[in-house]
Design a protein around this motif. Sequence first.
Motif, PDB file in Angstrom:
ATOM      1  N   MET A  64       0.837  -1.203   0.000  1.00  0.00           N
ATOM      2  CA  MET A  64       0.000   0.000   0.000  1.00  0.00           C
ATOM      3  C   MET A  64       0.872   1.253   0.000  1.00  0.00           C
ATOM      4  O   MET A  64       0.598   2.210  -0.733  1.00  0.00           O
ATOM      5  CB  MET A  64      -0.933   0.006   1.206  1.00  0.00           C
ATOM      6  N   GLN A  65       1.927   1.267   0.799  1.00  0.00           N
ATOM      7  CA  GLN A  65       2.837   2.416   0.836  1.00  0.00           C
ATOM      8  C   GLN A  65       3.443   2.658  -0.545  1.00  0.00           C
ATOM      9  O   GLN A  65       3.461   3.791  -1.043  1.00  0.00           O
ATOM     10  CB  GLN A  65       3.942   2.173   1.859  1.00  0.00           C
ATOM     11  N   TYR A  66       3.905   1.589  -1.175  1.00  0.00           N
ATOM     12  CA  TYR A  66       4.491   1.708  -2.511  1.00  0.00           C
ATOM     13  C   TYR A  66       3.451   2.228  -3.523  1.00  0.00           C
ATOM     14  O   TYR A  66       3.720   3.147  -4.291  1.00  0.00           O
ATOM     15  CB  TYR A  66       5.056   0.368  -2.974  1.00  0.00           C
ATOM     16  N   VAL A  67       2.265   1.628  -3.515  1.00  0.00           N
ATOM     17  CA  VAL A  67       1.232   1.988  -4.494  1.00  0.00           C
ATOM     18  C   VAL A  67       0.788   3.436  -4.327  1.00  0.00           C
ATOM     19  O   VAL A  67       0.637   4.164  -5.316  1.00  0.00           O
ATOM     20  CB  VAL A  67       0.018   1.035  -4.385  1.00  0.00           C
ATOM     21  N   MET A  68       0.575   3.870  -3.106  1.00  0.00           N
ATOM     22  CA  MET A  68       0.113   5.239  -2.899  1.00  0.00           C
ATOM     23  C   MET A  68       1.178   6.252  -3.330  1.00  0.00           C
ATOM     24  O   MET A  68       0.849   7.306  -3.871  1.00  0.00           O
ATOM     25  CB  MET A  68      -0.292   5.461  -1.438  1.00  0.00           C
ATOM     26  N   THR A  69       2.441   5.923  -3.135  1.00  0.00           N
ATOM     27  CA  THR A  69       3.522   6.795  -3.608  1.00  0.00           C
ATOM     28  C   THR A  69       3.524   6.853  -5.128  1.00  0.00           C
ATOM     29  O   THR A  69       3.627   7.929  -5.728  1.00  0.00           O
ATOM     30  CB  THR A  69       4.888   6.299  -3.079  1.00  0.00           C
ATOM     31  N   ALA A  70       3.374   5.699  -5.772  1.00  0.00           N
ATOM     32  CA  ALA A  70       3.344   5.649  -7.240  1.00  0.00           C
ATOM     33  C   ALA A  70       2.131   6.404  -7.787  1.00  0.00           C
ATOM     34  O   ALA A  70       2.248   7.148  -8.768  1.00  0.00           O
ATOM     35  CB  ALA A  70       3.337   4.195  -7.718  1.00  0.00           C
ATOM     36  N   ARG A  71       0.994   6.236  -7.154  1.00  0.00           N
ATOM     37  CA  ARG A  71      -0.219   6.936  -7.628  1.00  0.00           C
ATOM     38  C   ARG A  71      -0.071   8.447  -7.473  1.00  0.00           C
ATOM     39  O   ARG A  71      -0.513   9.208  -8.328  1.00  0.00           O
ATOM     40  CB  ARG A  71      -1.446   6.452  -6.864  1.00  0.00           C
ATOM     41  N   ARG A  72       0.564   8.869  -6.377  1.00  0.00           N
ATOM     42  CA  ARG A  72       0.768  10.301  -6.158  1.00  0.00           C
ATOM     43  C   ARG A  72       1.602  10.915  -7.284  1.00  0.00           C
ATOM     44  O   ARG A  72       1.373  12.042  -7.702  1.00  0.00           O
ATOM     45  CB  ARG A  72       1.459  10.524  -4.815  1.00  0.00           C
ATOM     46  N   ASP A  73       2.560  10.144  -7.816  1.00  0.00           N
ATOM     47  CA  ASP A  73       3.396  10.637  -8.918  1.00  0.00           C
ATOM     48  C   ASP A  73       2.580  10.904 -10.171  1.00  0.00           C
ATOM     49  O   ASP A  73       2.930  11.766 -10.970  1.00  0.00           O
ATOM     50  CB  ASP A  73       4.500   9.637  -9.246  1.00  0.00           C
ATOM     51  N   GLY A  74       1.502  10.134 -10.386  1.00  0.00           N
ATOM     52  CA  GLY A  74       0.564  10.423 -11.453  1.00  0.00           C
ATOM     53  C   GLY A  74       0.876   9.881 -12.832  1.00  0.00           C
ATOM     54  O   GLY A  74       0.264  10.310 -13.800  1.00  0.00           O
ATOM     55  N   TYR A  75       1.803   8.946 -12.965  1.00  0.00           N
ATOM     56  CA  TYR A  75       2.152   8.405 -14.282  1.00  0.00           C
ATOM     57  C   TYR A  75       1.315   7.191 -14.674  1.00  0.00           C
ATOM     58  O   TYR A  75       1.116   6.941 -15.857  1.00  0.00           O
ATOM     59  CB  TYR A  75       3.635   8.027 -14.339  1.00  0.00           C
ATOM     60  N   VAL A  76       0.894   6.423 -13.688  1.00  0.00           N
ATOM     61  CA  VAL A  76       0.108   5.221 -13.961  1.00  0.00           C
ATOM     62  C   VAL A  76      -1.064   5.131 -12.996  1.00  0.00           C
ATOM     63  O   VAL A  76      -1.027   5.671 -11.895  1.00  0.00           O
ATOM     64  CB  VAL A  76       0.950   3.922 -13.855  1.00  0.00           C
ATOM     65  N   ASP A  77      -2.090   4.416 -13.440  1.00  0.00           N
ATOM     66  CA  ASP A  77      -3.235   4.079 -12.594  1.00  0.00           C
ATOM     67  C   ASP A  77      -3.193   2.563 -12.427  1.00  0.00           C
ATOM     68  O   ASP A  77      -3.482   1.831 -13.372  1.00  0.00           O
ATOM     69  CB  ASP A  77      -4.519   4.529 -13.264  1.00  0.00           C
ATOM     70  N   PRO A  78      -2.776   2.071 -11.236  1.00  0.00           N
ATOM     71  CA  PRO A  78      -2.584   0.630 -11.063  1.00  0.00           C
ATOM     72  C   PRO A  78      -3.813  -0.082 -10.491  1.00  0.00           C
ATOM     73  O   PRO A  78      -4.596   0.495  -9.747  1.00  0.00           O
ATOM     74  CB  PRO A  78      -1.431   0.557 -10.063  1.00  0.00           C
ATOM     75  N   LEU A  79      -3.939  -1.338 -10.867  1.00  0.00           N
ATOM     76  CA  LEU A  79      -4.877  -2.266 -10.246  1.00  0.00           C
ATOM     77  C   LEU A  79      -4.005  -3.341  -9.602  1.00  0.00           C
ATOM     78  O   LEU A  79      -3.247  -4.015 -10.298  1.00  0.00           O
ATOM     79  CB  LEU A  79      -5.810  -2.884 -11.283  1.00  0.00           C
ATOM     80  N   ILE A  80      -4.075  -3.487  -8.283  1.00  0.00           N
ATOM     81  CA  ILE A  80      -3.194  -4.397  -7.546  1.00  0.00           C
ATOM     82  C   ILE A  80      -3.938  -5.682  -7.225  1.00  0.00           C
ATOM     83  O   ILE A  80      -5.043  -5.652  -6.679  1.00  0.00           O
ATOM     84  CB  ILE A  80      -2.685  -3.749  -6.239  1.00  0.00           C
ATOM     85  N   LEU A  81      -3.308  -6.799  -7.553  1.00  0.00           N
ATOM     86  CA  LEU A  81      -3.875  -8.120  -7.294  1.00  0.00           C
ATOM     87  C   LEU A  81      -2.941  -8.916  -6.386  1.00  0.00           C
ATOM     88  O   LEU A  81      -1.777  -9.129  -6.744  1.00  0.00           O
ATOM     89  CB  LEU A  81      -4.046  -8.891  -8.606  1.00  0.00           C
ATOM     90  N   PRO A  82      -3.405  -9.350  -5.212  1.00  0.00           N
ATOM     91  CA  PRO A  82      -2.604 -10.305  -4.449  1.00  0.00           C
ATOM     92  C   PRO A  82      -2.518 -11.591  -5.271  1.00  0.00           C
ATOM     93  O   PRO A  82      -3.484 -11.958  -5.948  1.00  0.00           O
ATOM     94  CB  PRO A  82      -3.405 -10.533  -3.167  1.00  0.00           C
ATOM     95  N   ALA A  83      -1.378 -12.257  -5.229  1.00  0.00           N
ATOM     96  CA  ALA A  83      -1.189 -13.465  -6.035  1.00  0.00           C
ATOM     97  C   ALA A  83      -0.622 -14.589  -5.175  1.00  0.00           C
ATOM     98  O   ALA A  83       0.080 -14.344  -4.197  1.00  0.00           O
ATOM     99  CB  ALA A  83      -0.260 -13.172  -7.206  1.00  0.00           C
ATOM    100  N   PHE A  84      -0.937 -15.824  -5.558  1.00  0.00           N
ATOM    101  CA  PHE A  84      -0.510 -17.001  -4.803  1.00  0.00           C
ATOM    102  C   PHE A  84       0.251 -17.929  -5.745  1.00  0.00           C
ATOM    103  O   PHE A  84      -0.261 -18.280  -6.810  1.00  0.00           O
ATOM    104  CB  PHE A  84      -1.731 -17.719  -4.218  1.00  0.00           C
TER     105      PHE A  84
END
Length: 101
Positions: A64-84
């Motif tokens: 979440m920390q990584y994603v929110m930092t990346a989203r704040r930068d504004g270059y990409v809109d990510p969809l995060i999926l936990p994976a097994f």
Amino acid sequence: MPYFISLMKFTEKGLREIKNTGDRIKISRDRVESVGGRSIQLFATLGSYDLVQIFEMPDDSSMMQYVMTARRDGYVDPLILPAFDESEWSSILEKIPETNT
């Protein structure tokens, strides 16, 4: 460590500055490492998403920390999926009770 898959679409800003994607990939990898994770692979893709990135992260909070930092930068809109992975998936399946039919 848990795995996560990020499906990303470039934002307008990301498309305007697409030539700088290589620099942003390096920044992304450095940020992932700074929260104790590992960027396993990044793919440019055709179709609904522009990029796919596979991560190992210590926990959900680190992701979440990584994603929110990346989203704040504004270059990409990510969809995060936990994976097994296969081992984890097999373990999950073994825990599913048998049906009574």
